[in-house]
Design a protein around this motif. Structure first.
Motif, short mmCIF file in Angstrom:
data_model
loop_
_atom_site.label_atom_id
_atom_site.label_comp_id
_atom_site.label_asym_id
_atom_site.label_seq_id
_atom_site.Cartn_x
_atom_site.Cartn_y
_atom_site.Cartn_z
N SER A 119 -14.45 23.05 1.82
CA SER A 119 -15.34 22.85 2.96
C SER A 119 -14.77 21.82 3.92
O SER A 119 -14.88 21.97 5.15
CB SER A 119 -16.73 22.41 2.49
OG SER A 119 -17.42 23.50 1.92
N TYR A 120 -14.14 20.79 3.38
CA TYR A 120 -13.57 19.77 4.24
C TYR A 120 -12.27 20.24 4.88
O TYR A 120 -11.90 19.78 5.97
CB TYR A 120 -13.40 18.45 3.48
CG TYR A 120 -14.74 17.75 3.39
CD1 TYR A 120 -15.17 16.91 4.40
CD2 TYR A 120 -15.60 18.00 2.33
CE1 TYR A 120 -16.42 16.30 4.35
CE2 TYR A 120 -16.86 17.41 2.27
CZ TYR A 120 -17.26 16.56 3.28
OH TYR A 120 -18.50 15.98 3.25
N ARG A 121 -11.59 21.17 4.23
CA ARG A 121 -10.45 21.82 4.88
C ARG A 121 -10.93 22.64 6.08
O ARG A 121 -10.33 22.59 7.15
CB ARG A 121 -9.74 22.73 3.87
CG ARG A 121 -8.61 23.58 4.46
CD ARG A 121 -7.32 22.81 4.57
NE ARG A 121 -6.31 23.54 5.33
CZ ARG A 121 -5.05 23.16 5.43
NH1 ARG A 121 -4.64 22.05 4.83
NH2 ARG A 121 -4.19 23.85 6.14
N TYR A 122 -12.02 23.38 5.89
CA TYR A 122 -12.58 24.14 7.02
C TYR A 122 -12.98 23.22 8.16
O TYR A 122 -12.71 23.52 9.34
CB TYR A 122 -13.81 24.96 6.60
CG TYR A 122 -14.66 25.32 7.79
CD1 TYR A 122 -14.24 26.29 8.70
CD2 TYR A 122 -15.85 24.62 8.08
CE1 TYR A 122 -14.99 26.57 9.84
CE2 TYR A 122 -16.59 24.91 9.21
CZ TYR A 122 -16.16 25.88 10.08
OH TYR A 122 -16.87 26.14 11.22
N LEU A 123 -13.63 22.10 7.86
CA LEU A 123 -14.06 21.19 8.91
C LEU A 123 -12.88 20.67 9.72
O LEU A 123 -12.95 20.55 10.95
CB LEU A 123 -14.86 20.03 8.31
CG LEU A 123 -16.21 20.42 7.69
CD1 LEU A 123 -16.85 19.23 7.00
CD2 LEU A 123 -17.16 20.99 8.75
N ALA A 124 -11.76 20.39 9.03
CA ALA A 124 -10.55 19.96 9.74
C ALA A 124 -10.00 21.08 10.61
O ALA A 124 -9.61 20.85 11.77
CB ALA A 124 -9.50 19.51 8.73
N GLU A 125 -9.99 22.29 10.08
CA GLU A 125 -9.48 23.43 10.86
C GLU A 125 -10.37 23.72 12.06
O GLU A 125 -9.89 24.04 13.15
CB GLU A 125 -9.40 24.66 9.96
CG GLU A 125 -8.33 24.57 8.88
CD GLU A 125 -8.32 25.76 7.94
OE1 GLU A 125 -7.42 25.81 7.07
OE2 GLU A 125 -9.21 26.63 8.06
N SER A 126 -11.68 23.59 11.88
CA SER A 126 -12.61 23.89 12.97
C SER A 126 -12.42 22.93 14.14
O SER A 126 -12.63 23.29 15.30
CB SER A 126 -14.06 23.84 12.47
OG SER A 126 -14.46 22.52 12.15
N ILE A 127 -12.01 21.71 13.85
CA ILE A 127 -11.72 20.74 14.91
C ILE A 127 -10.54 21.22 15.74
O ILE A 127 -10.56 21.16 16.98
CB ILE A 127 -11.43 19.35 14.30
CG1 ILE A 127 -12.70 18.77 13.66
CG2 ILE A 127 -10.86 18.40 15.35
CD1 ILE A 127 -12.46 17.54 12.80
N ARG A 128 -9.51 21.74 15.08
CA ARG A 128 -8.32 22.20 15.80
C ARG A 128 -8.60 23.45 16.63
O ARG A 128 -7.95 23.70 17.64
CB ARG A 128 -7.17 22.48 14.82
CG ARG A 128 -6.72 21.29 14.00
CD ARG A 128 -6.47 20.03 14.84
NE ARG A 128 -5.79 18.99 14.10
CZ ARG A 128 -6.40 18.12 13.29
NH1 ARG A 128 -7.71 18.21 13.10
NH2 ARG A 128 -5.70 17.20 12.67
N MET A 129 -9.57 24.25 16.20
CA MET A 129 -9.89 25.48 16.92
C MET A 129 -10.84 25.25 18.09
O MET A 129 -11.01 26.13 18.93
CB MET A 129 -10.50 26.51 15.95
CG MET A 129 -9.56 26.95 14.83
SD MET A 129 -8.02 27.67 15.44
CE MET A 129 -8.64 29.19 16.18
N HIS A 130 -11.45 24.08 18.14
CA HIS A 130 -12.37 23.78 19.24
C HIS A 130 -11.58 23.55 20.52
O HIS A 130 -10.50 22.95 20.49
CB HIS A 130 -13.20 22.54 18.89
CG HIS A 130 -14.25 22.21 19.90
ND1 HIS A 130 -15.31 23.02 20.17
CD2 HIS A 130 -14.38 21.14 20.73
CE1 HIS A 130 -16.07 22.49 21.11
NE2 HIS A 130 -15.52 21.34 21.47
#
Length: 261
Positions: free
Chosen positions: A213-224
């Protein structure tokens, strides 16, 4: 019906049945699945969400939110909507300025909002708590003086729809404040990438028991979208006088827009 027409109709039906793909971190998924997958992430992280925020940001998220509250310029009697309110820390602070019963905290995630509701009730804020999708807000037009959303818009499936909904529920002259992770300065990127993709999932695994879940949160930041692109999205949605403030070398940005009078 001739064969050519039937073939064209069949092709149209197949095309119509195909779902649009959208990002879930670095993974592409059918867009109708994103809400559920995001819900699963936040259901998982909810119990230790505030603790992890403090640890992973070294408490800096509190300074970012304080800046957001200051820029919101909320006065007694103003009606405020906090979207993606989560555990309610921003709504709680806004309620202290707006006064009893003048804040609405909304979130699509039940587990997160339940924590926020208990916190807001315990503080005697009189805040309403509404489980709602930001892309389909259950409020009348021109209701709120201020709308805030902190660290939530990057997880929304259709950011453009959400922004238009935020504009709709604001009164003329009302202001939207979006606090979100953004693009850091170039010199910081190697360190920030290591922190995001190595340290964050490791800490999530060890402390919250959920590294993915924290990997996803990091990835979602880069996709914003970056600061300028997101400001453009706000303008396209109808907001006027859009500007942003970079916080902590651009790791976070506070975007502000106004609904024309």
């Amino acid at each position: 019906m001739d064969k050519t027409s039937k073939t064209s109709d069949d092709s149209a039906r197949v095309a119509g049945s195909q779902h649009h793909q959208i990002d879930f971190g670095y993974e592409m998924i059918d867009e109708e699945k994103k809400v559920e997958k995001v819900r699963e992430v936040f259901d998982s992280v909810a119990p230790k969400y505030d603790l992890m925020n403090d640890l992973l940001s070294f408490g800096t998220h509190r300074l970012w939110k304080r800046r957001c509250i200051s820029e919101a310029r909320v006065e007694r009697g103003m009606k405020v909507l906090d979207i993606a309110s989560g555990t309610g820390d921003l709504a709680l602070a806004l309620a202290g300025r707006a006064g009893h019963g003048n804040v609405v905290a909304s979130d699509i995630n039940h587990e997160m909002l339940e924590i926020g509701a208990k916190r807001l009730a315990a503080a005697g804020t009189g805040a309403a708590v509404v489980e709602a999708d930001a892309e389909q807000l259950p409020f009348e037009d021109n209701v709120f003086d201020v709308v805030t959303v902190s660290f939530g818009i990057r997880n929304m499936t259709h950011k453009d729809r959400a922004l238009r909904e935020m504009l709709r529920v604001l009164r003329p002259g009302g202001r939207l404040l979006v606090l979100e992770f953004s693009r850091c300065q170039r010199w910081l990127k190697p360190f920030y990438d290591f922190y995001s993709f190595v340290f964050m999932p490791w800490a999530g695994s060890k402390i919250a028991g959920d590294g993915p879940s924290y990997r996803y949160l990091a990835e979602s930041i880069r996709m914003h979208p970056d600061q300028k692109t997101f400001a453009g999205m706000m303008s396209e949605a109808g907001f006027a006088d859009v500007k942003w403030h970079n916080l902590t070398f651009g790791i976070c940005a506070l975007h502000i827009g106004t609904k024309a009078s």
